[in-house]
Design a protein around this motif. Structure first.
Motif, PDB file in Angstrom:
ATOM      1  N   ARG A 302       0.832  -1.212   0.000  1.00 36.75           N
ATOM      2  CA  ARG A 302       0.000   0.000   0.000  1.00 36.75           C
ATOM      3  C   ARG A 302       0.866   1.263   0.000  1.00 36.75           C
ATOM      4  N   ILE A 303       2.149   1.098   0.355  1.00 36.25           N
ATOM      5  CA  ILE A 303       3.072   2.234   0.452  1.00 36.25           C
ATOM      6  C   ILE A 303       4.054   2.243  -0.717  1.00 36.25           C
ATOM      7  N   PHE A 304       4.633   1.060  -0.993  1.00 33.01           N
ATOM      8  CA  PHE A 304       5.633   0.939  -2.054  1.00 33.01           C
ATOM      9  C   PHE A 304       5.088   0.074  -3.188  1.00 33.01           C
ATOM     10  N   SER A 305       5.848   0.006  -4.249  1.00 30.14           N
ATOM     11  CA  SER A 305       5.487  -0.917  -5.327  1.00 30.14           C
ATOM     12  C   SER A 305       5.647  -2.354  -4.844  1.00 30.14           C
ATOM     13  N   ARG A 306       5.013  -3.282  -5.538  1.00 31.08           N
ATOM     14  CA  ARG A 306       5.143  -4.688  -5.168  1.00 31.08           C
ATOM     15  C   ARG A 306       6.597  -5.137  -5.248  1.00 31.08           C
ATOM     16  N   ASN A 307       7.296  -4.688  -6.273  1.00 35.55           N
ATOM     17  CA  ASN A 307       8.677  -5.100  -6.454  1.00 35.55           C
ATOM     18  C   ASN A 307       9.547  -4.636  -5.283  1.00 35.55           C
ATOM     19  N   ARG A 308       9.410  -3.366  -4.894  1.00 39.35           N
ATOM     20  CA  ARG A 308      10.218  -2.843  -3.794  1.00 39.35           C
ATOM     21  C   ARG A 308       9.841  -3.502  -2.474  1.00 39.35           C
ATOM     22  N   SER A 309       8.559  -3.727  -2.249  1.00 39.01           N
ATOM     23  CA  SER A 309       8.104  -4.336  -0.999  1.00 39.01           C
ATOM     24  C   SER A 309       8.728  -5.708  -0.792  1.00 39.01           C
ATOM     25  N   PHE A 310       8.684  -6.534  -1.837  1.00 33.34           N
ATOM     26  CA  PHE A 310       9.207  -7.889  -1.687  1.00 33.34           C
ATOM     27  C   PHE A 310      10.729  -7.910  -1.614  1.00 33.34           C
ATOM     28  N   LYS A 311      11.387  -6.993  -2.287  1.00 33.11           N
ATOM     29  CA  LYS A 311      12.847  -6.933  -2.177  1.00 33.11           C
ATOM     30  C   LYS A 311      13.280  -6.518  -0.762  1.00 33.11           C
ATOM     31  N   SER A 423       7.388  -7.596 -10.225  1.00 31.03           N
ATOM     32  CA  SER A 423       6.347  -6.982 -11.049  1.00 31.03           C
ATOM     33  C   SER A 423       6.108  -7.763 -12.327  1.00 31.03           C
ATOM     34  N   GLY A 424       6.808  -8.877 -12.512  1.00 32.00           N
ATOM     35  CA  GLY A 424       6.668  -9.645 -13.743  1.00 32.00           C
ATOM     36  C   GLY A 424       7.581  -9.091 -14.811  1.00 32.00           C
ATOM     37  N   VAL A 425       7.177  -9.190 -16.078  1.00 32.45           N
ATOM     38  CA  VAL A 425       7.984  -8.654 -17.167  1.00 32.45           C
ATOM     39  C   VAL A 425       7.671  -7.188 -17.350  1.00 32.45           C
ATOM     40  N   THR A 426       8.648  -6.434 -17.783  1.00 39.75           N
ATOM     41  CA  THR A 426       8.434  -5.019 -18.057  1.00 39.75           C
ATOM     42  C   THR A 426       7.836  -4.845 -19.444  1.00 39.75           C
TER      43      THR A 426
END
Length: 436
Positions: A302-311, A423-426
């Motif tokens: 809810r705060i960061f992107s999914r990619n940043r959150s999981f990293k 985030s999957g593929v760009t």
């Protein structure tokens, strides 16, 4: 008011059509979590009973490693077939059949008269426990809105460390109460068959098939969760990083599950009861860490992107578990060693978030398959690490080399997890020729 809308539960929320939604989705998740805890007691019981078995069968450390590893030979081999079976025949049927057979093999271990019979029992146990998490992961993707899947799947997967935790206490208590390690396996195996049948009666493949689910809850799951994003599939780069990361994580986890009790007993001088209690504390911390990771994953997005959150989550998990393992050889106090293991396993079990990756990146009809491929990598580690640890013990005569080996595995888990694009593929990424 319709019959559908009359079936409500305390604390339920409104569905998109205005009716009060039932909460059966969460009860399904809790049932799967509890049964995975029992599943993990079955598989971890041998590690706790091993000090009692060694004297009776006169097993060398290398032979102990082979027996502890045997479970993973078939558990690994059946991961992909298990995921495919869940996709084709439905996860409910697969869980029902598999649990009846793996419980039988657990009980069979109690009848073993030598190391070979123990190996055969573990082979059967591994083959039929294999489909559980691919099937459960598919059930979560069917039953939970996308924004709640991390919480759901990590709650279920936290049954693995929790099973190891309670398994340590339960098996130690059963051995003491019955005077035999054999009865502990028989009692646990028979209980698994009975409970597995009850789980089969309760769960359904889809919310719409469950008689206790009302229309509002079906709408909440399929509509209020938001539209599913288009999933182009798992790219080759993501697949490689996922496989390597899961492998590194599992080397640490299975190394501690299989050899942790012996380490506490032999290297730290704990007796059976103290070892069982320490094992309980260590893996209870792991279960709490995994549950927290799912809660944090859903909220950080809810705060960061999914990619940043999981990293962020995987980075902290890998780094802190690595620090704990590196520190252990320098600690002489047993209580401090147990504390370090509690901290290390707490953060290592953030790796349970790997079970969100199949539903996150794979197409819906391939979730079971991708989950099977991912866990194939994890269970491959389970084959290797008990044997390597046993050989290292035979060669060096101590556990320092084993701890260094596990620390290297933690570093692999950290590095590979940070390479995944969650985030999957760009949009500008080239099309891969092989995608799931």
């Amino acid at each position: 008011m319709t019959a559908d809308n009359q079936r409500t539960a305390p604390g339920s929320v409104q569905g998109p059509s205005g009716g009060r939604a039932t909460n059966i989705r969460w009860s399904v998740v809790v049932v799967l979590f509890l049964f995975y805890t029992i599943n993990s007691i079955d598989r971890s019981s041998l590690g706790v009973a091993m000090p009692s078995i060694v004297g009776e069968f006169e097993l060398t450390p290398t032979m102990q490693g082979v027996i502890l590893s045997a479970f993973f030979w078939t558990y690994c081999l059946m991961q992909i077939p298990g995921g495919l079976a869940a996709d084709r025949f439905g996860p409910r049927r697969i869980i029902g059949i598999a649990s009846a057979v793996w419980g039988t093999f657990t009980a069979f271990a109690g009848l073993a008269v030598n190391g070979v019979m123990l190996i055969l029992a573990r082979l059967g146990l591994g083959a039929f426990e294999a489909p559980y998490m691919p099937a459960a992961s598919k059930l979560v993707s069917n039953w939970m809105p996308p924004k709640r899947r991390a919480t759901g799947v990590t709650l279920i997967d936290s049954g693995a460390p929790l099973g190891a935790a309670f398994g340590g206490l339960l098996v130690a208590w059963l051995i003491t109460a019955t005077g035999s390690w054999r009865w502990s396996f028989i009692i646990i195996g028979v209980s698994t068959v009975v409970i597995g049948f009850c789980v089969f009666l309760y769960i359904r493949n889809l919310p719409s098939e469950h008689r206790l689910v009302n229309r509002a809850e079906v709408e909440l799951i399929t509509v209020a969760g938001g539209p599913e994003e288009e999933k182009p599939g798992v790219t080759r780069g993501n697949a490689t990083a996922m496989v390597v990361g899961r492998f590194g994580w599992a080397m640490v986890f299975w190394g501690l599950v299989t050899w942790g009790p012996s380490y506490l007993s032999n290297a730290r001088g704990l007796d059976l009861q103290a070892m069982g209690f320490a094992t309980f504390l260590i893996f209870l911390c792991g279960a709490l860490g995994e549950i927290l990771s799912g809660f944090l994953a859903d909220r950080l997005q809810r705060i960061f992107s999914r990619n940043r959150s999981f990293k962020l989550l995987f980075g902290g998990s890998g780094a802190l578990s690595l620090v704990a393992l590196i520190s252990l050889p320098f600690v002489t106090d047993a209580a401090l060693a147990v504390t370090l293991l509690c901290i290390g396993v707490f953060f290592n079990l953030f790796g349970g978030l790997y079970w969100t990756i199949p539903a996150m990146l794979a197409k819906k009809e391939k979730v079971g398959l991708v989950g099977g491929i991912m866990n194939f990598a994890g269970t491959s580690a389970g084959i290797i690490v008990p044997i390597v640890a046993g050989v290292l013990l035979d060669v060096t005569g101590g556990y320092t080399a084993v701890l260094i080996f596990l620390a290297i595995a933690a570093a692999v888990y950290l590095a590979a997890s940070l390479m995944i694009n969650f985030s999957g593929v760009t949009k500008n990424a080239p099309t891969e020729t092989s995608r799931a």
